[in-house]
Design a protein around this motif. Structure first.
Motif, PDB file in Angstrom:
ATOM      1  N   PHE A  12      -2.184  -7.921  -5.247  1.00 56.29           N
ATOM      2  CA  PHE A  12      -0.906  -7.050  -4.097  1.00 56.29           C
ATOM      3  C   PHE A  12       0.395  -6.368  -4.127  1.00 56.29           C
ATOM      4  N   ASP A  13       0.177  -5.334  -4.415  1.00 56.40           N
ATOM      5  CA  ASP A  13       2.010  -4.621  -5.184  1.00 56.40           C
ATOM      6  C   ASP A  13       2.655  -4.392  -3.556  1.00 56.40           C
ATOM      7  N   CYS A  14       4.289  -4.330  -3.882  1.00 57.21           N
ATOM      8  CA  CYS A  14       5.142  -3.943  -3.123  1.00 57.21           C
ATOM      9  C   CYS A  14       6.552  -2.669  -4.057  1.00 57.21           C
ATOM     10  N   ILE A  29       3.040  -0.942   0.193  1.00 58.65           N
ATOM     11  CA  ILE A  29       2.565  -1.979   0.086  1.00 58.65           C
ATOM     12  C   ILE A  29       0.716  -1.950   0.244  1.00 58.65           C
ATOM     13  N   ILE A  31      -2.745  -3.579  -1.124  1.00 55.13           N
ATOM     14  CA  ILE A  31      -3.645  -4.695  -1.132  1.00 55.13           C
ATOM     15  C   ILE A  31      -4.913  -4.980  -1.436  1.00 55.13           C
ATOM     16  N   ASN A  42      -9.518  -3.939   0.862  1.00 59.64           N
ATOM     17  CA  ASN A  42      -8.329  -3.117   0.328  1.00 59.64           C
ATOM     18  C   ASN A  42      -7.641  -2.508   1.671  1.00 59.64           C
ATOM     19  N   GLN A  44      -4.068   0.001   2.619  1.00 62.67           N
ATOM     20  CA  GLN A  44      -2.209   0.354   1.886  1.00 62.67           C
ATOM     21  C   GLN A  44      -1.768   1.029   2.359  1.00 62.67           C
ATOM     22  N   TYR A  81      -1.674  -7.733   6.423  1.00 62.42           N
ATOM     23  CA  TYR A  81      -1.989  -8.423   5.270  1.00 62.42           C
ATOM     24  C   TYR A  81      -2.371  -9.541   4.461  1.00 62.42           C
ATOM     25  N   ILE A  85      -4.856 -11.727   2.686  1.00 59.32           N
ATOM     26  CA  ILE A  85      -4.224 -12.788   1.415  1.00 59.32           C
ATOM     27  C   ILE A  85      -4.769 -14.101   2.313  1.00 59.32           C
ATOM     28  N   ASP A  98       7.150 -10.678  -5.378  1.00 63.14           N
ATOM     29  CA  ASP A  98       6.144 -10.003  -3.838  1.00 63.14           C
ATOM     30  C   ASP A  98       5.715 -10.791  -3.327  1.00 63.14           C
ATOM     31  N   VAL A 159      -2.200  -1.836  -8.448  1.00 63.85           N
ATOM     32  CA  VAL A 159      -2.875  -3.352  -7.894  1.00 63.85           C
ATOM     33  C   VAL A 159      -4.486  -3.156  -8.641  1.00 63.85           C
TER      34      VAL A 159
END
Length: 201
Positions: A12-14, A29, A31, A42, A44, A81, A85, A98, A159
């Motif tokens: 994931f990325d923020c 965000i 993922i 996925n 977003q 989210y 995870i 993150d 991502v």
């Protein structure tokens, strides 16, 4: 021992209003839950941070106040989210930043999580171990490995790139335990990556 090919990972990325996970807010965000065979899930979201986005930050990711207006607040989407995870190994570029962002947001809104205790693999450290790229930024690694890209500094693009970089950088490992064992040890760098001795052996 879990073979890498059989393992399920989460990347994931923020994107944020700044670089301090204690005070800055998430504005986007993305993922992806994945295996080496493909993507499983996925999600977003653009996020309304509730504060103006600084001009210097907009210049990096091109996300404006106008774009996030009326979008969900992080407290409205964070649980989903965290559910994706789950207890999977987290993968990301300087991912501890993150993780801190999600952990701080969860604490702030009373959302239960133990994400700060999650096992993670930082692709910055894997890239240092590889040592053949001019530098270890995600965009430089993307170009170095000829990975197709759709523009850096938007969460889902980063991502996608990160997953491909991770696949390439883990080719020498059979199991995830092998990766963790190797990353426990210091990584010898050929040259200083930053500071006044940058570039010196």
């Amino acid at each position: 021992m879990g073979l890498i090919e059989k393992e399920t990972f989460v990347c994931f990325d923020c994107e944020t209003t700044g670089l301090d996970p204690q005070i800055d807010q998430i504005i986007e965000i993305a993922i992806v839950k994945f295996t080496f065979q493909g993507w499983i899930e996925n999600k977003q979201n653009l996020i309304d941070p509730g504060i103006p986005i600084p001009k210097e930050t907009v210049e990096i990711h091109h996300i404006t106040d106008e774009m996030v207006k009326g979008k969900p607040k992080i407290r409205e989407v964070l649980s989903r989210y965290l559910e994706i995870i789950g207890d999977h190994i987290v993968v990301g570029h300087a991912i501890s930043f993150d993780i801190a962002l999600l952990s701080n947001a969860a604490k702030k809104y009373g959302i239960p999580t133990s994400i700060e205790k999650q096992r993670y693999i930082d692709t910055v450290r894997l890239a240092r171990l590889y040592g053949q790229s001019p530098n270890n930024s995600l965009e430089t690694l993307r170009l170095h490995f000829n990975i197709d890209g759709e523009g850096a500094h938007r969460a889902m693009n980063d991502v996608k790139t990160n997953i491909e970089v991770f696949r390439i950088l883990t080719k020498q490992f059979k199991t995830t335990e092998d990766i963790f064992k190797r990353l426990e040890k210091p990584i010898l760098l050929r040259t200083m990556p930053l500071g006044k001795h940058k570039g010196r052996a």
